[in-house]
Design a protein around this motif. Structure first.
Motif, PDB file in Angstrom:
ATOM      1  N   ARG A 132       0.830  -1.204   0.000  1.00 42.22           N
ATOM      2  CA  ARG A 132       0.000   0.000   0.000  1.00 42.22           C
ATOM      3  C   ARG A 132       0.865   1.255   0.000  1.00 42.22           C
ATOM      4  O   ARG A 132       0.571   2.227  -0.692  1.00 42.22           O
ATOM      5  N   VAL A 133       1.939   1.241   0.794  1.00 44.27           N
ATOM      6  CA  VAL A 133       2.842   2.390   0.808  1.00 44.27           C
ATOM      7  C   VAL A 133       3.419   2.616  -0.582  1.00 44.27           C
ATOM      8  O   VAL A 133       3.465   3.739  -1.093  1.00 44.27           O
ATOM      9  N   PHE A 134       3.861   1.537  -1.229  1.00 47.15           N
ATOM     10  CA  PHE A 134       4.417   1.669  -2.571  1.00 47.15           C
ATOM     11  C   PHE A 134       3.376   2.219  -3.545  1.00 47.15           C
ATOM     12  O   PHE A 134       3.651   3.123  -4.332  1.00 47.15           O
ATOM     13  N   LEU A 135       2.163   1.654  -3.503  1.00 45.17           N
ATOM     14  CA  LEU A 135       1.122   2.111  -4.420  1.00 45.17           C
ATOM     15  C   LEU A 135       0.770   3.570  -4.165  1.00 45.17           C
ATOM     16  O   LEU A 135       0.497   4.333  -5.097  1.00 45.17           O
ATOM     17  N   HIS A 136       0.787   3.962  -2.902  1.00 43.88           N
ATOM     18  CA  HIS A 136       0.506   5.358  -2.567  1.00 43.88           C
ATOM     19  C   HIS A 136       1.549   6.273  -3.193  1.00 43.88           C
ATOM     20  O   HIS A 136       1.222   7.307  -3.786  1.00 43.88           O
TER      21      HIS A 136
END
Length: 259
Positions: free
Chosen positions: A102-106
């Motif tokens: 999720r952090v990466f996608l954000h």
């Protein structure tokens, strides 16, 4: 299960897997060829940041990155400049694997839309307000996530911080969204600061009870009481922007459709 540490190659592989997933939904133009990654720990963050920005993104050296605690306050940061994209990622932090994705996608979302392009697709340093790439463009999801800059001049989502004040909410109690299909009004029911991986960002729900838990989560954290109680049959928008309290939290305003 927690993975306490990742190798640099492991982080790199997960990031690019997330990038591939992102591009299946939105052709961002961000590729393995034009993206550079740097990894840091709180101990070496300052040195890594200065070298990374000096070589790739010199404008970012104007930030107050030498402030105490700066590199303890975020897990990732996105960069953009002259057709090249970058992400600095903390390599010494406990994550659940889905949270890491999720952090990466954000950050990829930041790079693709939020930082570098206006609503019409033209390059614009101020970026744009945009839907989460997983959202129904027709705003039909139970919880639709919308992101925007906390602009100092009050544009985009720069005004959301004022919902800490009940008087501001009384004067501005609703959000209006208009597109080529029509106009919708949403009544604001909650405003609060939250972590990046909080329930606030949930988009898939398996039951009315799960939706009710989501509603209560926001109501229970709201800094002011608007007296509005959504139901699991309603549709909600969550407006998300920077909190002003560091890189690992966001300020959100939630509203329920009324018209």
């Amino acid at each position: 299960m927690y993975m306490s540490r990742y190798t640099e190659q492991g982080l790199r592989d997960i990031f690019f897997d997330a990038l591939d997933f992102f591009n299946e939904a939105l052709d961002s133009g961000i590729t393995r060829d034009n993206t550079v990654l740097a990894f840091f720990t709180p101990e070496n963050g300052l040195d890594v940041y200065e070298q990374f920005c000096r070589e790739r993104f010199p404008k970012n050296l104007d930030e107050d990155y030498e402030a105490e605690g700066y590199f303890q306050s975020f897990a990732a940061q996105a960069f953009v400049g002259k057709g090249r994209y970058g992400v600095m990622m903390c390599a010494d932090i406990d994550f659940r694997l889905p949270e890491l994705h999720r952090v990466f996608l954000h950050e990829i979302s930041h790079l693709a839309c939020y930082l570098s392009h206006a609503w019409n697709g033209e390059e614009n340093a101020a970026g744009a307000v945009f839907l989460d790439f997983r959202a129904d463009a027709g705003l039909g999801d139970f919880n639709t996530l919308i992101y925007g800059h906390r602009m100092r001049n009050g544009t985009m989502f720069g005004c959301l911080k004022h919902y800490m004040d009940a008087a501001f909410w009384q004067e501005n109690p609703s959000v209006t969204i208009a597109n080529e299909d029509g106009t919708w009004q949403y009544d604001i029911y909650a405003a609060y600061e939250v972590g990046l991986t909080a329930k606030t960002y949930q988009q898939e729900f398996s039951s009315p009870e799960e939706k009710q838990d989501f509603i209560q989560y926001g109501l229970g954290r709201s800094v002011i009481d608007m007296g509005i109680m959504p139901t699991p049959e309603d549709t909600i928008i969550t407006l998300s922007t920077c909190s002003g309290s560091g890189r690992n939290t966001r300020w959100v305003v939630q509203a329920v459709q009324s018209l």
